[in-house]
Write an enzyme that holds these catalytic residues in place. Structure first.
Site, PDB file in Angstrom:
ATOM      1  N   LYS A  52       0.835  -1.112   0.122  1.00  0.00           N
ATOM      2  CA  LYS A  52      -0.033  -0.025  -0.018  1.00  0.00           C
ATOM      3  C   LYS A  52       0.778   1.174   0.187  1.00  0.00           C
ATOM      4  O   LYS A  52       2.036   1.310   0.179  1.00  0.00           O
ATOM      5  CB  LYS A  52      -0.867  -0.011   1.093  1.00  0.00           C
ATOM      6  N   ARG A 150      -9.727   0.101  15.560  1.00  0.00           N
ATOM      7  CA  ARG A 150      -9.612   0.852  14.358  1.00  0.00           C
ATOM      8  C   ARG A 150     -10.752   0.594  13.489  1.00  0.00           C
ATOM      9  O   ARG A 150     -11.818   1.245  13.336  1.00  0.00           O
ATOM     10  CB  ARG A 150      -8.122   0.693  13.749  1.00  0.00           C
ATOM     11  N   TYR A 278      16.762  30.470   4.614  1.00  0.00           N
ATOM     12  CA  TYR A 278      15.474  31.648   5.279  1.00  0.00           C
ATOM     13  C   TYR A 278      15.869  31.647   6.764  1.00  0.00           C
ATOM     14  O   TYR A 278      16.247  30.856   7.395  1.00  0.00           O
ATOM     15  CB  TYR A 278      13.980  30.966   5.279  1.00  0.00           C
ATOM     16  N   MET A 326      11.552  24.679   0.110  1.00  0.00           N
ATOM     17  CA  MET A 326      10.410  23.804  -0.415  1.00  0.00           C
ATOM     18  C   MET A 326      11.305  22.932  -1.486  1.00  0.00           C
ATOM     19  O   MET A 326      11.070  21.647  -1.635  1.00  0.00           O
ATOM     20  CB  MET A 326       9.476  24.949  -1.311  1.00  0.00           C
TER      21      MET A 326
END
Length: 385
Positions: A52, A150, A278, A326
């Site tokens: 998955k 769950r 930054y 980023m």
């Protein structure tokens, strides 16, 4: 239908490297360790590979053929969509959706030979309506909640539910399973094992696939004969043990499958007192050289790793400096001989040095699973042996 998949940056000097040879090594190493626990019934699948979340970020479509060649019998996914992706790429092995499937997706699952997990009356009603309308029986495993809290039918009511499903001529019941919440806690594990054992001992299990062991659970005695073991993160060469917890489980030798690399796009010199990135979270205490690579938090590398990780350049360890941005991050390369285009290895092996995602997980107080899944966002994957 709109394709909402994020774009993969194929024309960028950064990539995730997946070593299929290491994947093969891991599955064979695991099989040797758990051979005695595997079912001797040749009609039963013995190993289910959980692929998955795009194989925990490793690429389910590319990993699946190697896993099949190494003896994996079935695949576990999180949704019908993930199962359809396998089917559409000619993966014909049994596929089990381990999570909850919305009833409106039952028909798609049945049409594509995808097995679902069922655990309530609504599932039975939906399966009956589907059969009456299309003549198709949906394949299913019953999920038992033994303490994970769950999804699943509570172990307290499971006996009657299982018997009801076994009588239903509109469902093709294939198996029964549960999931352990904490294999590293003997108290929690023993309670769940006993709850599951009580259910299994109260029903007719003939022709049913019984399974409860995951990557870590594969190396414990579940107290009940199981037919199939579900392997997840351990396939990819990463430990299923929680960092800092003591556990006497003897794991097999493993080789990490995933690496993360980027080519240097810029090298320049900074002076003492110069800040980097930054907010100037890093200020140079001497004259040094800075190398930039095109990998950032949008690629899955947490901004919270800023100034805390190391990598490798030409076999030498270098420190990441300044805030991870980023799309880019910077490294102090000092006087290491290097040029633009040289490769910096953030994860994986470079010479005799190895850089593990487990170290990142420790810094971030999380698990390796989460971090490998993040890296599937937009970086291309390169497969090697």
């Amino acid at each position: 239908m709109t394709n909402r998949a994020l774009p993969v940056n194929k024309l960028r000097d950064a990539w995730v490297e997946i070593n299929l040879g290491n994947l093969e090594f891991n599955i064979n190493s695991i099989k040797k360790k758990i051979e005695e626990n595997l079912s001797k019934d040749e009609s039963m699948p013995k190993l289910l590979a959980t692929i998955k979340a795009d194989g925990y970020g490793h690429g389910s479509l590319m990993c699946a053929p190697t896993l099949i060649a190494c003896g994996v019998s079935a695949f576990g996914v999180a949704s019908v969509d993930e199962g359809l992706e396998l089917r559409n790429n000619k993966i014909n092995a049994p596929i089990l959706v381990l999570g909850a499937v919305p009833i409106w997706a039952f028909e798609n699952a049945a049409a594509n030979d995808i097995t679902i997990s069922i655990f309530n009356k609504e599932h039975l009603e939906a399966a009956k309506i589907l059969y009456e309308r299309t003549g198709k029986k949906i394949k299913a495993h019953i999920k038992i909640d033994t303490g994970m809290n769950r999804i699943g039918i509570s172990h307290k009511y499971a006996k009657d539910f299982i018997k009801e499903v076994q009588k239903a001529d509109y469902i093709d019941l294939k198996g029964i399973f549960t999931h352990f919440a904490d294999v590293e806690s003997k108290k929690v594990l023993e309670l769940q094992k006993q709850n599951f054992k009580n259910v299994i001992n109260s029903i007719d299990r003939k022709n049913l696939i019984i399974h409860c062991q995951n990557s870590l659970g594969a190396f414990i005695d579940p107290g009940i004969k199981c037919d199939m073991i579900r392997l997840g993160i351990i396939l990819y060469g990463l430990s299923p043990l929680t960092y800092g917890k003591e556990c006497d489980i003897d794991l097999p030798e493993l080789k990490p499958v995933m690496g993360l690399k980027g080519r240097i796009t810029n090298i320049h010199t900074i002076e003492k007192g110069d800040g980097v990135s930054y907010g100037y979270s890093y200020i140079a205490d001497k004259t040094t050289r800075v190398a930039t690579i095109p990998i950032g938090y949008a690629d899955g590398v947490s901004r919270n790793l800023s100034n805390k990780i190391t990598a490798s350049l030409n076999g030498k360890t270098i420190k990441q400096i300044g805030r991870v941005t980023m799309d880019q991050m910077m490294f102090d390369i000092g006087d290491i001989e290097a040029k633009e285009g040289d490769i910096i290895t953030l994860l994986g092996k470079d010479g005799d040095k190895y850089y593990s995602v487990d170290n990142w997980a420790q810094i971030l107080n999380t698990i390796n699973y989460e971090l490998t899944c993040r890296l599937k966002v937009r970086l291309p994957k390169i497969y090697v042996r």
